[in-house]
Design a protein around this motif. Structure first.
Motif, PDB file in Angstrom:
ATOM      1  N   CYS A   1       0.901  -1.143  -0.135  1.00  0.00           N
ATOM      2  CA  CYS A   1      -0.096  -0.165  -0.003  1.00  0.00           C
ATOM      3  C   CYS A   1       0.863   1.188  -0.074  1.00  0.00           C
ATOM      4  O   CYS A   1       0.440   2.168  -0.727  1.00  0.00           O
ATOM      5  N   GLU A   2       1.975   1.115   0.794  1.00  0.00           N
ATOM      6  CA  GLU A   2       2.686   2.452   0.744  1.00  0.00           C
ATOM      7  C   GLU A   2       3.663   2.576  -0.562  1.00  0.00           C
ATOM      8  O   GLU A   2       3.808   3.749  -0.979  1.00  0.00           O
ATOM      9  N   LYS A   3       4.047   1.454  -0.938  1.00  0.00           N
ATOM     10  CA  LYS A   3       4.926   1.667  -2.249  1.00  0.00           C
ATOM     11  C   LYS A   3       4.148   1.979  -3.442  1.00  0.00           C
ATOM     12  O   LYS A   3       4.362   2.794  -4.414  1.00  0.00           O
ATOM     13  N   GLU A   4       2.767   1.474  -3.400  1.00  0.00           N
ATOM     14  CA  GLU A   4       1.750   1.839  -4.779  1.00  0.00           C
ATOM     15  C   GLU A   4       1.074   3.024  -4.214  1.00  0.00           C
ATOM     16  O   GLU A   4       0.264   3.480  -5.173  1.00  0.00           O
ATOM     17  N   LYS A   5       1.151   3.540  -3.128  1.00  0.00           N
ATOM     18  CA  LYS A   5       0.321   4.540  -2.810  1.00  0.00           C
ATOM     19  C   LYS A   5      -1.201   4.429  -3.061  1.00  0.00           C
ATOM     20  O   LYS A   5      -1.839   5.193  -3.644  1.00  0.00           O
ATOM     21  N   CYS A   6      -1.764   3.375  -2.532  1.00  0.00           N
ATOM     22  CA  CYS A   6      -3.099   3.040  -2.671  1.00  0.00           C
ATOM     23  C   CYS A   6      -3.665   2.368  -1.468  1.00  0.00           C
ATOM     24  O   CYS A   6      -2.883   1.896  -0.886  1.00  0.00           O
ATOM     25  N   PRO A   7      -5.008   2.131  -1.544  1.00  0.00           N
ATOM     26  CA  PRO A   7      -5.618   1.547  -0.318  1.00  0.00           C
ATOM     27  C   PRO A   7      -5.659   0.032  -0.437  1.00  0.00           C
ATOM     28  O   PRO A   7      -5.268  -0.492  -1.426  1.00  0.00           O
ATOM     29  N   ILE A   8      -5.960  -0.516   0.423  1.00  0.00           N
ATOM     30  CA  ILE A   8      -5.845  -2.056   0.725  1.00  0.00           C
ATOM     31  C   ILE A   8      -6.919  -2.649  -0.408  1.00  0.00           C
ATOM     32  O   ILE A   8      -6.448  -3.448  -0.771  1.00  0.00           O
TER      33      ILE A   8
END
Length: 289
Positions: free
Chosen positions: A13-20
């Motif tokens: 999530c942190e790497k892709e900057k997206c939600p679960i």
């Protein structure tokens, strides 16, 4: 996009900057070799079944096969609509919806196991109540289902969702964790807050035994779906308020599984302990002693 545990999920999530929810959607598309359109269609079908199974018993109660359930969800909903609710609309709706799904399940109707039939009311109860309260569209609700699916996947991969293996904490506890996490994302929370809520929800139900009266997935299952929904909303409220969870979800899941494996057999779906072994419980299924 694959992940084996919650720690890896959060890193993605942190790497892709997206939600679960987005990570779970990408994972499913890749591993199932399906398109995003097909995946969305399947999830809309899930939502439709959840909505129908939670709403129908409120209008027309259904008697369970074992005769232990029928009409309870409608009573809760009538109490709310009469303006007498102690809990307020969101929780009262969630409880009524969750209990309704169990009426459908125990009368051989169509439900979505989330993660099991015996805990199938918690996730729809919470999500549909929040949708009603906040006037959310189905498109806004779908990500919560993907989010909760990720939590359920982690529980199945690293522990258990079976009452016969780890008690009701593995069914209602995991369902409550799924609903709590999805509710946090639905209401604008971050991935770490989602899994904080999931950990809190599971923590609150550690040690919950599986003790179905007469061996039927009716009582106390329906009541515990109501509690699972209430617990999920509480855990989501805490996380969204900024309350931190001391124990990461991976560790809480491991603790749940350890506790479950150590439960005595009579507390794991055998109908030989707990509620099932009480005089009233035995009398209700024709085995008074």
């Amino acid at each position: 996009m694959d992940f084996k545990n919650a720690a890896e999920l959060l890193l993605l999530c942190e790497k892709e900057k997206c939600p679960i929810s987005e990570i779970m959607k990408r994972r499913e598309c890749h591993l199932a070799e399906t398109t995003m359109e097909d995946l969305e269609a399947r999830m809309r079908r899930v939502l439709a079944i959840m909505r129908k199974s939670s709403a129908e018993p409120l209008a027309k109660p259904r008697r369970s096969m074992g005769g232990l359930l029928g009409g309870e969800a409608r009573l809760v909903d009538l109490h709310r609509r009469e303006g007498k609710s102690v809990c307020g609309d969101v929780l009262s709706r969630a409880v009524a919806y969750a209990m309704g799904v169990l009426e459908v399940n125990s009368s051989m109707g169509l439900i979505v196991a989330a993660p099991t039939a015996g805990s199938s009311g918690v996730v729809p109860g919470v999500f549909l109540a929040l949708q009603k309260e906040h006037s959310l569209s189905d498109e806004e609700l779908l990500p919560a289902l993907y989010n909760s699916s990720a939590v359920g996947f982690l529980a199945m991969r690293n522990a258990s969702v079976a009452g016969a293996v780890a008690g009701c904490q593995a069914e209602i506890g995991v369902a409550s964790a799924m609903a709590a996490s999805g509710a946090v994302e639905l209401m604008g929370g971050t991935p770490p807050q989602c899994l904080d809520a999931a950990s809190t929800a599971l923590m609150n139900l550690l040690g919950l035994v599986c003790d179905p009266v007469g061996g039927l997935v009716e009582y106390p299952c329906q009541y515990r779906n109501a509690i699972g929904a209430a617990n999920a909303l509480t855990a989501a409220e805490l996380a969204l308020s900024g309350v931190k969870q001391l124990i990461p979800f991976d560790e809480m899941l491991a603790a749940m599984y350890h506790v479950g494996r150590r439960l005595a057999p009579e507390f794991k779906e055998t109908a030989q302990g707990g509620c099932a072994a009480t005089p009233a419980g035995c009398a209700a299924c024709g085995n008074a002693r």
